[in-house]
Design a protein around this motif. Structure first.
Motif, short mmCIF file in Angstrom:
data_model
loop_
_atom_site.label_atom_id
_atom_site.label_comp_id
_atom_site.label_asym_id
_atom_site.label_seq_id
_atom_site.Cartn_x
_atom_site.Cartn_y
_atom_site.Cartn_z
N ALA A 1 0.83 -1.38 0.15
CA ALA A 1 0.04 0.07 -0.15
C ALA A 1 0.97 1.29 0.12
O ALA A 1 0.61 2.25 -0.68
CB ALA A 1 -1.02 -0.06 1.08
N ILE A 2 2.02 1.16 0.71
CA ILE A 2 2.74 2.44 0.75
C ILE A 2 3.51 2.57 -0.51
O ILE A 2 3.69 3.76 -1.02
CB ILE A 2 3.73 2.26 1.76
N THR B 1 9.23 10.89 0.34
CA THR B 1 7.58 11.01 0.17
C THR B 1 7.24 9.53 0.81
O THR B 1 6.18 9.57 1.64
CB THR B 1 7.30 11.00 -1.15
N GLY B 2 7.85 8.57 0.56
CA GLY B 2 7.50 7.24 1.15
C GLY B 2 7.28 7.17 2.66
O GLY B 2 6.63 6.65 3.30
N ILE B 3 8.49 8.09 3.29
CA ILE B 3 8.44 8.05 4.75
C ILE B 3 7.05 8.59 5.13
O ILE B 3 6.30 8.18 5.97
CB ILE B 3 9.72 8.81 5.31
N TRP B 4 6.72 9.63 4.47
CA TRP B 4 5.40 10.69 4.98
C TRP B 4 4.17 9.69 4.80
O TRP B 4 3.27 9.66 5.41
CB TRP B 4 5.53 11.86 4.38
N SER C 1 4.33 6.41 4.82
CA SER C 1 4.18 5.29 5.45
C SER C 1 3.85 5.84 6.94
O SER C 1 2.75 5.28 7.74
CB SER C 1 5.71 4.83 5.93
N LEU C 2 4.12 6.99 7.40
CA LEU C 2 3.58 7.77 8.74
C LEU C 2 1.89 7.78 8.53
O LEU C 2 1.24 7.29 9.28
CB LEU C 2 4.22 9.07 8.96
N PHE C 3 1.71 8.08 7.14
CA PHE C 3 0.07 8.43 7.25
C PHE C 3 -0.72 7.11 7.17
O PHE C 3 -1.74 7.17 8.07
CB PHE C 3 -0.16 9.09 5.86
N LEU C 4 -0.21 6.12 6.43
CA LEU C 4 -0.92 4.96 6.23
C LEU C 4 -0.90 4.21 7.69
O LEU C 4 -2.03 3.65 8.04
CB LEU C 4 -0.67 4.01 5.23
N TYR C 5 0.22 4.05 8.29
CA TYR C 5 0.37 3.15 9.43
C TYR C 5 -0.34 3.99 10.52
O TYR C 5 -1.04 3.14 11.27
CB TYR C 5 1.80 2.89 9.80
N GLY C 6 -0.32 5.39 10.77
CA GLY C 6 -0.71 6.08 11.75
C GLY C 6 -2.10 5.84 11.63
O GLY C 6 -3.20 5.76 12.60
N GLY C 7 -2.86 6.19 10.17
CA GLY C 7 -4.22 6.07 10.20
C GLY C 7 -4.77 4.62 10.41
O GLY C 7 -5.80 4.38 10.87
N TYR C 8 -3.98 3.43 9.96
CA TYR C 8 -4.27 2.07 10.34
C TYR C 8 -4.38 1.82 11.90
O TYR C 8 -5.21 1.29 12.29
CB TYR C 8 -3.39 1.44 9.70
N LEU C 9 -3.55 2.50 12.65
CA LEU C 9 -3.78 2.36 14.23
C LEU C 9 -4.80 2.95 14.84
O LEU C 9 -5.36 2.61 15.53
CB LEU C 9 -2.36 2.85 14.73
N LEU C 10 -4.99 4.30 14.34
CA LEU C 10 -6.00 5.03 14.98
C LEU C 10 -7.42 4.97 14.29
O LEU C 10 -8.29 5.13 15.11
CB LEU C 10 -5.59 6.63 14.55
N PHE C 11 -7.41 4.71 13.04
CA PHE C 11 -8.93 4.53 12.32
C PHE C 11 -8.85 3.44 11.62
O PHE C 11 -8.91 3.64 10.40
CB PHE C 11 -9.10 5.73 11.50
N PRO C 12 -8.78 2.05 12.12
CA PRO C 12 -8.86 0.92 11.27
C PRO C 12 -9.75 0.70 10.63
O PRO C 12 -9.90 0.05 9.41
CB PRO C 12 -8.63 -0.32 12.46
N VAL C 13 -11.02 1.08 10.66
CA VAL C 13 -12.13 0.93 9.91
C VAL C 13 -12.05 1.75 8.71
O VAL C 13 -12.71 1.13 7.52
CB VAL C 13 -13.37 1.36 10.62
#
Length: 119
Positions: free
Chosen positions: A14-15, A72-75, A77-89
């Motif tokens: 995904a990243i 860009t990949g780092i950011w 990653s932060l967006f997708l992984y952070g979103g995955y942790l905080l808003f998994p739905v």
């Protein structure tokens, strides 16, 4: 939060796909355009257009970021992984969609490579 191997692979694909979408794909040119200047060069009658990141301010910073796939990949990653942790739905389906698209992109690139090699 521990990630299973499948979750880690899905997140990785995904990243990859989202980063490629932001940095390279034609469909997002409109998003990158404000952060770059076009430089045209003519060599042997062939015109080449180069995109150079703007040099100052926030547009320069974002232009530098968008010109670097790794940055860009780092950011992303932060967006997708952070979103995955905080808003998994929300980010679970988004990650799955991007992961499937990432795998498909890799397969398509491999097929194109093999087709070029066989000709």
């Amino acid at each position: 939060m521990d990630l299973s191997l499948v979750q880690l692979l899905a997140l990785g694909f995904a990243i990859f796909r989202m980063t490629h979408l932001i940095v390279f794909d034609k469909i997002t040119e409109w998003m990158r355009a404000p952060f770059f200047d076009e430089v045209k060069e003519v060599e042997d009658g062939v015109e080449e257009i180069y995109l150079i990141p703007k040099t100052t301010g926030l547009k320069g910073f974002i232009g530098q970021l968008l010109s670097c796939y790794w940055c860009t990949g780092i950011w992303v990653s932060l967006f997708l992984y952070g979103g995955y942790l905080l808003f998994p739905v929300i980010f679970g389906p988004l990650t799955t969609l991007l992961a499937v698209a990432g795998v498909a992109a890799i397969i398509e690139a491999a097929v194109q490579y093999w087709n070029r090699e066989s000709v």
